[in-house]
Design an enzyme around this catalytic site. Structure first.
Site, mmCIF file in Angstrom:
data_model
loop_
_atom_site.group_PDB
_atom_site.id
_atom_site.type_symbol
_atom_site.label_atom_id
_atom_site.label_comp_id
_atom_site.label_asym_id
_atom_site.label_seq_id
_atom_site.Cartn_x
_atom_site.Cartn_y
_atom_site.Cartn_z
ATOM 1 N N TYR A 80 0.878 -1.178 0.000
ATOM 2 C CA TYR A 80 0.000 0.000 0.000
ATOM 3 C C TYR A 80 0.917 1.231 0.000
ATOM 4 O O TYR A 80 1.638 1.494 0.960
ATOM 5 C CB TYR A 80 -0.902 0.037 1.238
ATOM 6 C CG TYR A 80 -1.879 -1.124 1.357
ATOM 7 C CD1 TYR A 80 -2.244 -1.884 0.239
ATOM 8 C CD2 TYR A 80 -2.452 -1.456 2.575
ATOM 9 C CE1 TYR A 80 -3.139 -2.940 0.345
ATOM 10 C CE2 TYR A 80 -3.354 -2.505 2.685
ATOM 11 C CZ TYR A 80 -3.686 -3.239 1.577
ATOM 12 O OH TYR A 80 -4.578 -4.281 1.695
ATOM 13 N N PHE B 55 -13.077 -5.563 1.814
ATOM 14 C CA PHE B 55 -14.198 -4.814 1.222
ATOM 15 C C PHE B 55 -15.487 -5.030 2.033
ATOM 16 O O PHE B 55 -16.551 -5.267 1.451
ATOM 17 C CB PHE B 55 -14.424 -5.200 -0.246
ATOM 18 C CG PHE B 55 -13.315 -4.833 -1.204
ATOM 19 C CD1 PHE B 55 -12.400 -3.833 -0.901
ATOM 20 C CD2 PHE B 55 -13.194 -5.474 -2.435
ATOM 21 C CE1 PHE B 55 -11.385 -3.489 -1.802
ATOM 22 C CE2 PHE B 55 -12.198 -5.144 -3.341
ATOM 23 C CZ PHE B 55 -11.293 -4.150 -3.016
ATOM 24 N N PRO B 56 -15.421 -4.961 3.373
ATOM 25 C CA PRO B 56 -16.647 -5.193 4.158
ATOM 26 C C PRO B 56 -17.734 -4.163 3.875
ATOM 27 O O PRO B 56 -18.912 -4.432 4.073
ATOM 28 C CB PRO B 56 -16.155 -5.083 5.612
ATOM 29 C CG PRO B 56 -14.931 -4.214 5.535
ATOM 30 C CD PRO B 56 -14.282 -4.579 4.235
ATOM 31 N N GLY C 127 -15.779 -1.769 -0.562
ATOM 32 C CA GLY C 127 -14.484 -1.397 -1.148
ATOM 33 C C GLY C 127 -14.523 -0.015 -1.770
ATOM 34 O O GLY C 127 -15.103 0.911 -1.201
ATOM 35 N N PHE C 128 -13.927 0.097 -2.963
ATOM 36 C CA PHE C 128 -13.766 1.423 -3.577
ATOM 37 C C PHE C 128 -15.118 2.074 -3.919
ATOM 38 O O PHE C 128 -15.217 3.289 -4.024
ATOM 39 C CB PHE C 128 -12.879 1.323 -4.817
ATOM 40 C CG PHE C 128 -11.467 0.926 -4.473
ATOM 41 C CD1 PHE C 128 -10.592 1.859 -3.921
ATOM 42 C CD2 PHE C 128 -11.019 -0.376 -4.648
ATOM 43 C CE1 PHE C 128 -9.294 1.497 -3.578
ATOM 44 C CE2 PHE C 128 -9.730 -0.746 -4.309
ATOM 45 C CZ PHE C 128 -8.868 0.203 -3.765
ATOM 46 N N THR C 129 -16.139 1.237 -4.121
ATOM 47 C CA THR C 129 -17.487 1.775 -4.339
ATOM 48 C C THR C 129 -18.366 1.264 -3.204
ATOM 49 O O THR C 129 -18.905 0.161 -3.270
ATOM 50 C CB THR C 129 -18.064 1.264 -5.683
ATOM 51 O OG1 THR C 129 -17.047 1.366 -6.669
ATOM 52 C CG2 THR C 129 -19.285 2.027 -6.098
ATOM 53 N N PRO C 130 -18.478 2.028 -2.111
ATOM 54 C CA PRO C 130 -19.224 1.525 -0.953
ATOM 55 C C PRO C 130 -20.636 1.045 -1.317
ATOM 56 O O PRO C 130 -21.259 1.543 -2.259
ATOM 57 C CB PRO C 130 -19.235 2.727 -0.008
ATOM 58 C CG PRO C 130 -17.994 3.490 -0.364
ATOM 59 C CD PRO C 130 -17.831 3.315 -1.851
ATOM 60 N N LEU C 131 -21.105 0.046 -0.575
ATOM 61 C CA LEU C 131 -22.397 -0.607 -0.819
ATOM 62 C C LEU C 131 -23.517 0.420 -0.933
ATOM 63 O O LEU C 131 -23.569 1.365 -0.140
ATOM 64 C CB LEU C 131 -22.727 -1.520 0.364
ATOM 65 C CG LEU C 131 -21.838 -2.739 0.574
ATOM 66 C CD1 LEU C 131 -22.095 -3.326 1.955
ATOM 67 C CD2 LEU C 131 -22.111 -3.770 -0.521
HETATM 68 N N1 LIG Z 1 -6.461 -9.116 1.015
HETATM 69 C C1 LIG Z 1 -6.819 -8.292 0.058
HETATM 70 O O1 LIG Z 1 -6.686 -8.607 -1.119
HETATM 71 C C2 LIG Z 1 -7.411 -6.979 0.393
HETATM 72 C C3 LIG Z 1 -8.032 -6.215 -0.623
HETATM 73 C C4 LIG Z 1 -8.611 -5.010 -0.285
HETATM 74 C C5 LIG Z 1 -8.575 -4.550 1.015
HETATM 75 N N2 LIG Z 1 -7.951 -5.306 1.987
HETATM 76 C C6 LIG Z 1 -7.960 -4.863 3.403
HETATM 77 O O2 LIG Z 1 -9.300 -4.703 3.803
HETATM 78 C C7 LIG Z 1 -9.499 -3.402 4.376
HETATM 79 C C8 LIG Z 1 -10.914 -2.937 4.107
HETATM 80 O O3 LIG Z 1 -11.131 -2.790 2.727
HETATM 81 P P1 LIG Z 1 -11.274 -1.386 1.996
HETATM 82 O O4 LIG Z 1 -10.776 -0.294 2.871
HETATM 83 O O5 LIG Z 1 -10.677 -1.514 0.662
HETATM 84 O O6 LIG Z 1 -12.830 -1.293 1.743
HETATM 85 P P2 LIG Z 1 -14.083 -1.071 2.707
HETATM 86 O O7 LIG Z 1 -13.705 -1.107 4.119
HETATM 87 O O8 LIG Z 1 -15.147 -1.974 2.213
HETATM 88 O O9 LIG Z 1 -14.539 0.400 2.272
HETATM 89 C C9 LIG Z 1 -13.696 1.481 2.263
HETATM 90 C C10 LIG Z 1 -14.419 2.586 1.497
HETATM 91 O O10 LIG Z 1 -15.598 2.949 2.201
HETATM 92 C C11 LIG Z 1 -15.546 4.339 2.554
HETATM 93 N N3 LIG Z 1 -16.093 4.424 3.902
HETATM 94 C C12 LIG Z 1 -15.576 3.902 5.038
HETATM 95 N N4 LIG Z 1 -16.378 4.165 6.084
HETATM 96 C C13 LIG Z 1 -17.415 4.878 5.592
HETATM 97 C C14 LIG Z 1 -18.563 5.461 6.181
HETATM 98 N N5 LIG Z 1 -18.796 5.318 7.484
HETATM 99 N N6 LIG Z 1 -19.427 6.131 5.380
HETATM 100 C C15 LIG Z 1 -19.203 6.251 4.050
HETATM 101 N N7 LIG Z 1 -18.121 5.718 3.438
HETATM 102 C C16 LIG Z 1 -17.238 5.039 4.199
HETATM 103 C C17 LIG Z 1 -14.104 4.727 2.485
HETATM 104 O O11 LIG Z 1 -13.978 6.079 2.139
HETATM 105 P P3 LIG Z 1 -13.423 7.179 3.199
HETATM 106 O O12 LIG Z 1 -11.943 7.005 3.226
HETATM 107 O O13 LIG Z 1 -13.888 8.460 2.617
HETATM 108 O O14 LIG Z 1 -14.076 6.871 4.504
HETATM 109 C C18 LIG Z 1 -13.594 3.832 1.349
HETATM 110 O O15 LIG Z 1 -13.921 4.405 0.104
HETATM 111 C C19 LIG Z 1 -8.425 -2.554 3.699
HETATM 112 O O16 LIG Z 1 -8.175 -1.391 4.434
HETATM 113 C C20 LIG Z 1 -7.269 -3.526 3.633
HETATM 114 O O17 LIG Z 1 -6.580 -3.515 4.865
HETATM 115 C C21 LIG Z 1 -7.401 -6.499 1.687
#
Ligand SMILES: NC(=O)c1ccc[n+]([C@@H]2O[C@H](COP(=O)([O-])OP(=O)(O)OC[C@H]3O[C@@H](n4cnc5c(N)ncnc54)[C@H](OP(=O)(O)O)[C@@H]3O)[C@@H](O)[C@H]2O)c1
Length: 295
Positions: free
Chosen positions: A63, A213-214, A217-221
């Site tokens: 990252y 992506f709980p 991910g890049f496009t929140p649910l």
């Molecule tokens: N093993 C793998 O291949 C892999 C792949 C991807 C990710 N990961 C890990 O999984 C973690 C979680 O995944 P992720 O961060 O990609 O996706 P995520 O947790 O599903 O979603 C993150 C996205 O949601 C937005 N968000 C977060 N909280 C919010 C809220 N309360 N209201 C509105 N939008 C919100 C964030 O934007 P803002 O920044 O504006 O809040 C960001 O765009 C990563 O940080 C990483 O450590 C692992």
């Protein structure tokens, strides 16, 4: 019992961690490449997470690359004794930000040393081997050679526990014949439920499942059902999505990612939300509709 209480924990490697943690991927620049827009805000998110009781942070040296780990070190080192930092290896970043598989002995060894140096640690608590046969989805293929390298690094005392990411049930079963697998990190959320059966199987074995992506991910649910339920409960859609995961299975550990202190606080408050059976079944229907629309 709240997932941020000492009472609601699950064992990850050798330590119990609270079920709501934090994923650091959003702290790098756009496309998880380069420095963040606001360095001070990135430090603040990490410090706020730990101040609010988070003791499980997910990261990787790819990252940024390197930048997210360096920010974690700057914000939190020396680390609290109970903080578990989980990292992952198997990719390098191209000059254009592309994600390139990096599975050779030399590349994996370098990745482990990069993580140690950038995080300021002598030993990595958990290292996930992220499969890259298909960058987006689990796909069959042997992980024997890279797992052998990680097991060697574990023997040398550089890694305490090994996990797997973006993997199939068969790869997990094969991996467990070679070494103890401390956790599995795959793509899973309210609308993307390919791993439903796998989660149950891992729960029976006491292995944590950490959905990436709980929140989508890049496009929140986005879903009208999710928004309606959130309105009924006086919560936000993202809080409902996290609460649903926490109630889905006891071995699920959450690492929602955000670059914003306000979103972090909102996400951690999901720990207080309890969903009734009726609401759970309404939310379950979201995945069926997604499946029907894509089949
Ligand atoms: N093993 C793998 O291949 C892999 C792949 C991807 C990710 N990961 C890990 O999984 C973690 C979680 O995944 P992720 O961060 O990609 O996706 P995520 O947790 O599903 O979603 C993150 C996205 O949601 C937005 N968000 C977060 N909280 C919010 C809220 N309360 N209201 C509105 N939008 C919100 C964030 O934007 P803002 O920044 O504006 O809040 C960001 O765009 C990563 O940080 C990483 O450590 C692992």
């Amino acid at each position: 019992m709240s997932p941020l209480d000492e009472s609601d924990t699950y064992k990850l490697g050798s330590r119990p961690v609270k079920r709501l943690g934090y994923g650091a991927m959003q702290l790098a620049g756009p496309g998880v490449f380069g420095p963040p827009k606001d360095h001070a805000a990135a430090l603040a998110v990490l410090r706020e997470a730990v101040a609010r009781g988070v003791n499980h942070i997910d990261t990787s040296d790819f990252y940024g690359p390197h930048i997210t780990n360096q920010i974690i070190r700057e914000a939190l080192h020396p680390y609290r004794d109970d903080l578990t930092i989980v990292t992952k290896v198997s990719a390098l970043r191209g000059k254009d930000g592309s994600w390139l598989p990096a599975f050779s002995r030399e590349e994996l060894t370098r990745a482990v040393h990069d993580n140690l140096r950038n995080l300021g640690l002598d030993v990595l608590e958990v290292v996930n081997l992220r499969a890259m046969f298909d960058i987006h989805h689990p796909a069959e293929g042997s992980l024997e050679a890279p797992l052998t390298v990680l097991a060697d690094l574990q023997q040398q005392g550089l890694i305490r526990h090994i996990g797997l990411s973006n993997v199939t049930a068969r790869q997990i079963a094969d991996g467990r014949k070679m070494c103890e697998i401390a956790c599995v990190q795959n793509y899973y959320n309210l609308a993307h439920r390919d791993d439903d059966a796998l989660i149950q199987d891992l729960a029976r074995e006491g292995i944590p499942y950490v959905p990436f992506f709980p929140l989508g991910g890049f496009t929140p649910l986005q879903s009208s059902t999710l928004s309606d339920v959130a309105r009924q409960l006086g919560a936000t859609p993202m809080q409902v999505a996290l609460a649903w995961l926490l109630q889905r299975a006891p071995n699920i550990l959450l690492i929602p990612g955000t670059s914003s202190v306000a979103h972090l606080r909102e996400n951690l408050a999901a720990a207080e939300l309890t969903l009734s059976r009726k609401i759970l079944s309404e939310l379950d229907a979201i995945a069926s509709r997604v499946e029907a629309s894509t089949s």
